[in-house]
Motif scaffolding. Structure first.
Motif, PDB file in Angstrom:
ATOM      1  N   LEU A 102       0.813  -1.216   0.000  1.00  0.00           N
ATOM      2  CA  LEU A 102       0.000   0.000   0.000  1.00  0.00           C
ATOM      3  C   LEU A 102       0.844   1.262   0.000  1.00  0.00           C
ATOM      4  O   LEU A 102       0.435   2.282  -0.546  1.00  0.00           O
ATOM      5  CB  LEU A 102      -0.949  -0.004   1.194  1.00  0.00           C
ATOM      6  N   ASP A 103       2.027   1.221   0.606  1.00  0.00           N
ATOM      7  CA  ASP A 103       2.913   2.387   0.579  1.00  0.00           C
ATOM      8  C   ASP A 103       3.343   2.701  -0.844  1.00  0.00           C
ATOM      9  O   ASP A 103       3.339   3.857  -1.263  1.00  0.00           O
ATOM     10  CB  ASP A 103       4.154   2.153   1.456  1.00  0.00           C
ATOM     11  N   GLU A 104       3.695   1.655  -1.585  1.00  0.00           N
ATOM     12  CA  GLU A 104       4.098   1.865  -2.979  1.00  0.00           C
ATOM     13  C   GLU A 104       2.942   2.429  -3.788  1.00  0.00           C
ATOM     14  O   GLU A 104       3.110   3.366  -4.564  1.00  0.00           O
ATOM     15  CB  GLU A 104       4.567   0.554  -3.618  1.00  0.00           C
ATOM     16  N   VAL A 105       1.745   1.875  -3.593  1.00  0.00           N
ATOM     17  CA  VAL A 105       0.562   2.353  -4.307  1.00  0.00           C
ATOM     18  C   VAL A 105       0.346   3.833  -4.023  1.00  0.00           C
ATOM     19  O   VAL A 105       0.195   4.645  -4.938  1.00  0.00           O
ATOM     20  CB  VAL A 105      -0.697   1.535  -3.908  1.00  0.00           C
ATOM     21  N   ALA A 106       0.366   4.199  -2.757  1.00  0.00           N
ATOM     22  CA  ALA A 106       0.136   5.596  -2.372  1.00  0.00           C
ATOM     23  C   ALA A 106       1.200   6.517  -2.951  1.00  0.00           C
ATOM     24  O   ALA A 106       0.883   7.568  -3.518  1.00  0.00           O
ATOM     25  CB  ALA A 106       0.103   5.716  -0.859  1.00  0.00           C
ATOM     26  N   ASN A 107       2.469   6.143  -2.837  1.00  0.00           N
ATOM     27  CA  ASN A 107       3.560   6.988  -3.336  1.00  0.00           C
ATOM     28  C   ASN A 107       3.502   7.185  -4.845  1.00  0.00           C
ATOM     29  O   ASN A 107       3.753   8.280  -5.342  1.00  0.00           O
ATOM     30  CB  ASN A 107       4.918   6.409  -2.938  1.00  0.00           C
ATOM     31  N   ARG A 108       3.180   6.131  -5.566  1.00  0.00           N
ATOM     32  CA  ARG A 108       3.139   6.237  -7.027  1.00  0.00           C
ATOM     33  C   ARG A 108       1.935   7.034  -7.507  1.00  0.00           C
ATOM     34  O   ARG A 108       2.023   7.770  -8.484  1.00  0.00           O
ATOM     35  CB  ARG A 108       3.164   4.853  -7.655  1.00  0.00           C
ATOM     36  N   LEU A 109       0.810   6.906  -6.820  1.00  0.00           N
ATOM     37  CA  LEU A 109      -0.382   7.627  -7.256  1.00  0.00           C
ATOM     38  C   LEU A 109      -0.316   9.111  -6.911  1.00  0.00           C
ATOM     39  O   LEU A 109      -0.901   9.930  -7.600  1.00  0.00           O
ATOM     40  CB  LEU A 109      -1.633   6.983  -6.668  1.00  0.00           C
ATOM     41  N   VAL A 110       0.393   9.458  -5.863  1.00  0.00           N
ATOM     42  CA  VAL A 110       0.561  10.867  -5.510  1.00  0.00           C
ATOM     43  C   VAL A 110       1.290  11.606  -6.629  1.00  0.00           C
ATOM     44  O   VAL A 110       1.052  12.797  -6.861  1.00  0.00           O
ATOM     45  CB  VAL A 110       1.329  11.007  -4.169  1.00  0.00           C
ATOM     46  N   ALA A 111       2.118  10.907  -7.382  1.00  0.00           N
ATOM     47  CA  ALA A 111       2.887  11.524  -8.458  1.00  0.00           C
ATOM     48  C   ALA A 111       2.021  11.936  -9.653  1.00  0.00           C
ATOM     49  O   ALA A 111       2.443  12.728 -10.478  1.00  0.00           O
ATOM     50  CB  ALA A 111       3.987  10.568  -8.928  1.00  0.00           C
ATOM     51  N   ILE A 112       0.801  11.420  -9.744  1.00  0.00           N
ATOM     52  CA  ILE A 112      -0.091  11.777 -10.852  1.00  0.00           C
ATOM     53  C   ILE A 112      -0.896  12.996 -10.423  1.00  0.00           C
ATOM     54  O   ILE A 112      -1.868  12.891  -9.685  1.00  0.00           O
ATOM     55  CB  ILE A 112      -1.034  10.608 -11.215  1.00  0.00           C
ATOM     56  N   GLU A 113      -0.471  14.163 -10.879  1.00  0.00           N
ATOM     57  CA  GLU A 113      -1.036  15.428 -10.400  1.00  0.00           C
ATOM     58  C   GLU A 113      -2.534  15.566 -10.657  1.00  0.00           C
ATOM     59  O   GLU A 113      -3.260  16.079  -9.832  1.00  0.00           O
ATOM     60  CB  GLU A 113      -0.303  16.603 -11.041  1.00  0.00           C
ATOM     61  N   GLY A 114      -3.022  15.109 -11.805  1.00  0.00           N
ATOM     62  CA  GLY A 114      -4.416  15.327 -12.155  1.00  0.00           C
ATOM     63  C   GLY A 114      -5.381  14.273 -11.645  1.00  0.00           C
ATOM     64  O   GLY A 114      -6.578  14.383 -11.853  1.00  0.00           O
ATOM     65  N   LEU A 115      -4.867  13.243 -10.965  1.00  0.00           N
ATOM     66  CA  LEU A 115      -5.723  12.152 -10.508  1.00  0.00           C
ATOM     67  C   LEU A 115      -6.763  12.671  -9.519  1.00  0.00           C
ATOM     68  O   LEU A 115      -6.422  13.272  -8.511  1.00  0.00           O
ATOM     69  CB  LEU A 115      -4.875  11.052  -9.870  1.00  0.00           C
ATOM     70  N   GLU A 116      -8.035  12.451  -9.846  1.00  0.00           N
ATOM     71  CA  GLU A 116      -9.119  12.969  -9.017  1.00  0.00           C
ATOM     72  C   GLU A 116      -9.764  11.909  -8.138  1.00  0.00           C
ATOM     73  O   GLU A 116     -10.242  12.227  -7.062  1.00  0.00           O
ATOM     74  CB  GLU A 116     -10.188  13.606  -9.911  1.00  0.00           C
ATOM     75  N   SER A 117      -9.813  10.658  -8.613  1.00  0.00           N
ATOM     76  CA  SER A 117     -10.448   9.641  -7.785  1.00  0.00           C
ATOM     77  C   SER A 117      -9.813   8.271  -7.987  1.00  0.00           C
ATOM     78  O   SER A 117      -9.375   7.935  -9.078  1.00  0.00           O
ATOM     79  CB  SER A 117     -11.954   9.567  -8.064  1.00  0.00           C
ATOM     80  N   ILE A 118      -9.781   7.534  -6.893  1.00  0.00           N
ATOM     81  CA  ILE A 118      -9.274   6.160  -6.898  1.00  0.00           C
ATOM     82  C   ILE A 118     -10.353   5.304  -6.260  1.00  0.00           C
ATOM     83  O   ILE A 118     -10.792   5.585  -5.148  1.00  0.00           O
ATOM     84  CB  ILE A 118      -7.974   6.030  -6.082  1.00  0.00           C
TER      85      ILE A 118
END
Length: 135
Positions: A102-118
């Motif tokens: 889950l740490d990897e998932v969170a860290n990698r998704l934070v890098a996508i600036e425009g991501l609005e929902s997961i």
């Protein structure tokens, strides 16, 4: 008769506009990587759900307008390599995927600036179950 013809023409135009909008939605929604790569810039939705995939390799550079990635109900335990480069990605759905780190998932998704929902409903349940096992 003239009034009937006017109503009929208005109704026909409405049906034509609905058909056009449905066709444009269908042309931007893809369920296989091969067809998505062929369409390239037209791809806005890539739905790879329920394919029993254990890993996903997506060349995000070939899908520059991808907005919605659906990976639900696969055996994926890691996010696709290079997902951080999906700059136009707005929605990611990973429901039912056993993503372990889950740490990897969170860290990698934070890098996508425009991501609005997961969407990761069962992922949270898996995390809580794993946490309780450690206690």
């Amino acid at each position: 008769m003239k009034r009937f013809l006017t109503v009929f023409l208005a109704f026909s135009m409405l049906l034509l506009s609905i058909t056009k909008s449905n066709n444009s939605i269908e042309r931007s929604h893809f369920t296989s990587l091969e067809s998505a790569y062929q369409a390239g810039r037209k791809v806005k939705v890539l739905d790879l759900s329920n394919n029993q995939l254990s890993e996903v390799e997506i060349d995000f550079a070939r899908l520059p307008n991808l907005r919605n990635l659906i990976l639900d109900d696969n055996a994926i335990d890691k996010l696709p390599i290079g997902i951080e480069s999906a700059v136009n990605l707005k929605q990611l759905s990973i429901n039912g995927c056993p993503l372990l780190d889950l740490d990897e998932v969170a860290n990698r998704l934070v890098a996508i600036e425009g991501l609005e929902s997961i969407s990761a409903q069962r992922l949270v349940i898996f995390f809580l179950y794993s946490f309780c096992q450690e206690l």
